[in-house]
Design a protein around this motif. Structure first.
Motif, PDB file in Angstrom:
ATOM      1  N   GLY A  41     -41.809  29.540  -0.096  1.00 23.25           N
ATOM      2  CA  GLY A  41     -42.135  29.837   1.292  1.00 23.25           C
ATOM      3  C   GLY A  41     -42.646  28.638   2.058  1.00 23.25           C
ATOM      4  O   GLY A  41     -42.350  28.477   3.257  1.00 23.25           O
ATOM      5  N   MET A  78     -34.243  33.728  -2.248  1.00 24.44           N
ATOM      6  CA  MET A  78     -35.064  32.607  -1.794  1.00 24.44           C
ATOM      7  C   MET A  78     -34.877  31.373  -2.665  1.00 24.44           C
ATOM      8  O   MET A  78     -34.841  30.247  -2.165  1.00 24.44           O
ATOM      9  N   LYS A 135     -51.599  32.020   3.121  1.00 24.97           N
ATOM     10  CA  LYS A 135     -50.316  31.412   2.763  1.00 24.97           C
ATOM     11  C   LYS A 135     -49.978  31.676   1.294  1.00 24.97           C
ATOM     12  O   LYS A 135     -49.844  30.759   0.496  1.00 24.97           O
ATOM     13  N   ASP A 142     -44.613  43.418   0.427  1.00 26.79           N
ATOM     14  CA  ASP A 142     -43.433  42.644   0.019  1.00 26.79           C
ATOM     15  C   ASP A 142     -43.153  42.879  -1.467  1.00 26.79           C
ATOM     16  O   ASP A 142     -44.071  43.089  -2.267  1.00 26.79           O
ATOM     17  N   ASP A 164     -47.645  32.417  -1.746  1.00 26.41           N
ATOM     18  CA  ASP A 164     -46.277  31.938  -1.971  1.00 26.41           C
ATOM     19  C   ASP A 164     -45.814  32.308  -3.378  1.00 26.41           C
ATOM     20  O   ASP A 164     -46.599  32.683  -4.245  1.00 26.41           O
ATOM     21  N   PRO A 166     -42.400  27.962   7.777  1.00 28.02           N
ATOM     22  CA  PRO A 166     -42.819  28.531   6.503  1.00 28.02           C
ATOM     23  C   PRO A 166     -42.895  30.057   6.544  1.00 28.02           C
ATOM     24  O   PRO A 166     -43.174  30.649   7.587  1.00 28.02           O
ATOM     25  N   VAL A 167     -42.631  30.671   5.414  1.00 29.93           N
ATOM     26  CA  VAL A 167     -42.684  32.128   5.266  1.00 29.93           C
ATOM     27  C   VAL A 167     -43.614  32.438   4.103  1.00 29.93           C
ATOM     28  O   VAL A 167     -43.461  31.877   3.014  1.00 29.93           O
ATOM     29  N   TYR A 168     -44.558  33.339   4.316  1.00 31.81           N
ATOM     30  CA  TYR A 168     -45.518  33.659   3.262  1.00 31.81           C
ATOM     31  C   TYR A 168     -45.541  35.158   2.987  1.00 31.81           C
ATOM     32  O   TYR A 168     -45.112  35.968   3.805  1.00 31.81           O
ATOM     33  N   LYS A 206     -39.846  26.612   3.773  1.00 32.13           N
ATOM     34  CA  LYS A 206     -38.994  27.199   4.809  1.00 32.13           C
ATOM     35  C   LYS A 206     -39.353  26.609   6.167  1.00 32.13           C
ATOM     36  O   LYS A 206     -40.457  26.144   6.403  1.00 32.13           O
TER      37      LYS A 206
END
Length: 284
Positions: free
Chosen positions: A248, A208, A120, A261, A122, A254-256, A251
């Motif tokens: 993240g 974001m 995770k 990226d 972030d 959640p977005v990690y 969200k």
């Protein structure tokens, strides 16, 4: 002034960005951007230099961390009420304090590593305070007198390490490369009011985070004063002051961060950063 360090990793040289945006070499005047350079007298002396007489640095060299010699990298958590809400945590009555390992500090555009066993990872765009003179038991009214300047920080975090592994938050905050700072150290006189700075962060071109330091729960003066009640702040210490909503973790779902990226972020007057996420062992 915008103080900067440029050049290959481990071979950085001191510089200054002039009013036209050109990078100028400061090597003839200071050996590096160290805590000694951050004193009021030293900054005043540097401000008197004729920057037009300094050599222009050709090309677009790598930018390193804008100062060396930091002894403490201190962080404030949950300092925006809407970020506390998205994290499902109460708004703090006093500043939440944790530390980031000094070893995680790096240049603003260097690649960032996803730690081994990370689940995770972030992002967090934050305003960083750079201490210029020793601060111990200072009142809020005098606190900003101890500040040399400000910089942009990405307070990268590994939420599983931070929140699910027991103990303090520090585990998820100090991983290698988790402290990109810069591109510049901007002196306090050039920044003006640190509570009026817009901030943003994109991941893979998608916005974001959007925020403003005006929405901090505890402002910069309060933070410096508060920390000085519990520790001595020394020249070169960095305090990163919390993040607005849009991480993240907040969200739904959640977005990690994953390898490949690209994170881009910025704060008014303090410049921008861009870094790509790589695997913990990539390039080793």
């Amino acid at each position: 002034m915008k103080l900067v360090r440029f050049g290959p990793l481990g071979q950085e040289r001191p510089g200054i960005v002039d009013r036209e945006g050109a990078l100028r070499d400061l090597t003839a005047h200071v050996p590096d951007i160290t805590p000694d350079v951050l004193s009021r007298a030293s900054l005043e002396w540097l401000s008197q230099l004729d920057t037009a007489s300094l050599p222009i640095v050709p090309g677009t060299p790598r930018l390193g961390r804008p100062l060396v010699g930091t002894q403490q990298f201190i962080a404030i958590g949950l300092n925006y009420s809407d970020h506390a809400e998205e994290s499902n945590m109460p708004i703090p009555a006093e500043p939440v304090v944790f530390t980031k390992a000094v070893s995680c500090i790096q240049g603003p555009n260097d690649e960032v590593r996803r730690p081994r066993n990370s689940e995770k990872m972030d992002w967090e765009v934050e305003l960083g305070i750079v201490i210029g003179s020793r601060a111990s038991y200072v009142d809020p009214a005098q606190a900003l007198d101890h500040v040399a300047g400000y910089l942009l920080c990405d307070d990268l975090s590994e939420r599983a390490f931070q929140l699910e592994r027991g103990g303090s938050w520090d585990k998820g905050k100090g991983c290698e490369t988790f402290g990109p700072i810069g591109p510049w150290l901007v002196t306090a006189d050039e920044v003006g009011d640190p509570q009026q700075l817009g901030m943003w962060l994109d991941v893979n071109g998608q916005r974001m985070q959007t925020g403003n330091t005006a929405k901090m729960i505890f402002d910069c003066a309060t933070i410096v004063s508060y920390l000085s009640q519990f520790m001595v702040l020394q020249p070169g210490d960095i305090i990163t002051t919390g993040t607005p909503p849009g991480v993240g973790l907040g969200k739904q779902p959640p977005v990690y961060l994953q390898e490949g990226d690209v994170i881009e972020l910025g704060i008014d007057k303090l410049g921008t950063q861009k870094h790509r996420v790589i695997a913990w062992n990539e390039g080793r």
